[in-house]
Design a protein around this motif. Structure first.
Motif, PDB file in Angstrom:
ATOM      1  N   ASN A  93     -27.233 -23.688   7.950  1.00 25.70           N
ATOM      2  CA  ASN A  93     -26.509 -24.951   8.024  1.00 25.70           C
ATOM      3  C   ASN A  93     -25.922 -25.137   9.428  1.00 25.70           C
ATOM      4  O   ASN A  93     -25.337 -24.226   9.994  1.00 25.70           O
ATOM      5  N   LEU A 111     -32.856 -29.478  -3.865  1.00 30.47           N
ATOM      6  CA  LEU A 111     -32.111 -28.323  -4.330  1.00 30.47           C
ATOM      7  C   LEU A 111     -33.013 -27.098  -4.227  1.00 30.47           C
ATOM      8  O   LEU A 111     -34.210 -27.182  -4.503  1.00 30.47           O
ATOM      9  N   ARG A 114     -32.528 -19.909  -5.988  1.00 27.12           N
ATOM     10  CA  ARG A 114     -32.756 -18.504  -5.635  1.00 27.12           C
ATOM     11  C   ARG A 114     -32.872 -17.705  -6.928  1.00 27.12           C
ATOM     12  O   ARG A 114     -31.991 -17.749  -7.778  1.00 27.12           O
ATOM     13  N   TYR A 135     -28.607 -18.546  -8.230  1.00 27.04           N
ATOM     14  CA  TYR A 135     -27.777 -19.697  -7.882  1.00 27.04           C
ATOM     15  C   TYR A 135     -28.673 -20.825  -7.387  1.00 27.04           C
ATOM     16  O   TYR A 135     -29.858 -20.624  -7.076  1.00 27.04           O
ATOM     17  N   VAL A 137     -28.595 -24.118  -4.533  1.00 22.36           N
ATOM     18  CA  VAL A 137     -27.893 -24.469  -3.301  1.00 22.36           C
ATOM     19  C   VAL A 137     -28.555 -25.695  -2.663  1.00 22.36           C
ATOM     20  O   VAL A 137     -29.770 -25.898  -2.810  1.00 22.36           O
ATOM     21  N   TYR A 169     -30.581 -24.664   4.756  1.00 18.57           N
ATOM     22  CA  TYR A 169     -29.827 -24.549   3.509  1.00 18.57           C
ATOM     23  C   TYR A 169     -28.357 -24.266   3.801  1.00 18.57           C
ATOM     24  O   TYR A 169     -27.992 -23.759   4.854  1.00 18.57           O
ATOM     25  N   GLY A 170     -27.501 -24.618   2.836  1.00 16.20           N
ATOM     26  CA  GLY A 170     -26.067 -24.403   3.032  1.00 16.20           C
ATOM     27  C   GLY A 170     -25.283 -25.091   1.941  1.00 16.20           C
ATOM     28  O   GLY A 170     -25.789 -25.317   0.846  1.00 16.20           O
ATOM     29  N   GLY A 171     -24.041 -25.454   2.248  1.00 25.00           N
ATOM     30  CA  GLY A 171     -23.193 -26.057   1.229  1.00 25.00           C
ATOM     31  C   GLY A 171     -22.649 -25.007   0.274  1.00 25.00           C
ATOM     32  O   GLY A 171     -22.477 -23.839   0.634  1.00 25.00           O
ATOM     33  N   ASN A 172     -22.389 -25.409  -0.955  1.00 23.57           N
ATOM     34  CA  ASN A 172     -21.767 -24.535  -1.949  1.00 23.57           C
ATOM     35  C   ASN A 172     -22.790 -24.110  -2.996  1.00 23.57           C
ATOM     36  O   ASN A 172     -23.211 -24.934  -3.816  1.00 23.57           O
ATOM     37  N   PRO A 173     -23.176 -22.842  -3.010  1.00 24.65           N
ATOM     38  CA  PRO A 173     -24.066 -22.378  -4.074  1.00 24.65           C
ATOM     39  C   PRO A 173     -23.348 -22.465  -5.423  1.00 24.65           C
ATOM     40  O   PRO A 173     -22.146 -22.200  -5.512  1.00 24.65           O
ATOM     41  N   TYR A 252     -23.616 -33.659  -0.564  1.00 25.34           N
ATOM     42  CA  TYR A 252     -23.890 -33.394  -1.973  1.00 25.34           C
ATOM     43  C   TYR A 252     -22.605 -33.409  -2.815  1.00 25.34           C
ATOM     44  O   TYR A 252     -22.573 -32.803  -3.873  1.00 25.34           O
ATOM     45  N   MET A 255     -21.082 -30.052  -4.123  1.00 27.72           N
ATOM     46  CA  MET A 255     -21.916 -28.967  -3.611  1.00 27.72           C
ATOM     47  C   MET A 255     -21.848 -28.861  -2.083  1.00 27.72           C
ATOM     48  O   MET A 255     -22.515 -28.009  -1.504  1.00 27.72           O
TER      49      MET A 255
END
Length: 263
Positions: A93, A111, A114, A135, A137, A169-173, A252, A255
């Motif tokens: 990110n 989305l 994983r 998760y 993410v 990718y990033g943000g809140n898993p 998001y 997220m």
């Protein structure tokens, strides 16, 4: 069913590898090989992937493409496809990303799942996917087409590793069950102007449906999804073109946000 011999498949893989290296595009494969089938195109992709692994690239996941109506309408292609993700194409990110590394550069909002457990078809369900997921993410997929865009078919796209270029990718898993994944929404900005928005249910009514489809499709080719792999579940916005100097941000809501800049 395959119609191309091994020599032709190798020659096409050579051509696409050169296009990726030289940041160029090649003429439509289906115009030159009108009898080419989906099985032929996956054979080309598998040869490209095999070479990557042999050269020391590390496979970390898969992407699913063309899962939403908006993406199918944007491309004129009506069935999903998949491609491989190597570690050197994954960005964190906020990364600055070299625009010239790619061809026909576009961004999609997705989305990423994983996996904590392997998934092997042929009878994988959405519930199997949710149970196997560590998760989910936020992710942006960078599309890069090494084959000319006008007139593409599913066969051209699959051969080109489903037009995969990179993954941010990033943000809140989130764990499965913490949010209703069907209702995850995102706003996509380019240079602080909102360009696209979407809801994850646009991906086959539930983003996990695409992962189940992939596990079952891989089983037809003697393959499976492994624990630890990242699976891009498919875009729920239209592809957005980006140029050198553009900043991209996807919001998001709960997220979090994910961004990158092309230099």
């Amino acid at each position: 069913m395959t119609t191309l011999d091994d020599q032709t498949i190798t020659a096409i893989a050579d051509e696409l590898a050169a296009a990726e290296r030289d940041r160029t595009t090649v003429p439509l494969l289906t115009a030159r090989h009108p009898d080419m089938t989906v099985d032929d195109s996956y054979a080309v992709q598998n040869e490209w992937r095999r070479r990557g692994v042999a050269a020391g690239r590390r496979l970390v996941g898969r992407k699913i493409g063309l899962t939403s109506r908006v993406m199918q309408q944007a491309t004129g292609i009506t069935e999903p496809d998949y491609g491989a993700i190597f570690a050197d194409a994954v960005f964190e990110n906020g990364s600055e990303i070299e625009h010239d590394r790619f061809s026909n550069v576009r961004i999609e909002v997705e989305l990423a799942f994983r996996l904590a457990e392997p998934l092997a078809g042929p009878d994988v369900t959405v519930f199997d996917v949710l149970r196997a997921t560590e998760y989910v993410v936020p992710a942006l997929e960078i599309l890069s087409s090494r084959i000319e865009l006008q007139g593409r078919t599913i066969v051209d796209t699959i051969s080109d590793n489903a037009a995969f270029g990179g993954l941010v990718y990033g943000g809140n898993p989130v764990k499965v069950g913490e949010l209703d994944l069907r209702w995850v929404s995102a706003l996509l900005y380019r240079n602080e102007v909102i360009e696209e928005s979407g809801v994850a249910a646009a991906v086959l009514n539930h983003p996990a449906t695409g992962v189940a489809w992939l596990a079952n499709k891989l089983a037809q080719h003697g393959d499976r999804l492994e624990a630890g792999e990242i699976v891009l579940a498919g875009s729920f916005t239209r592809p957005m073109w980006v140029e050198k100097g553009d900043t991209v941000l996807a919001d998001y809501r709960e997220m979090g946000t994910i961004s990158c800049r092309f230099v």
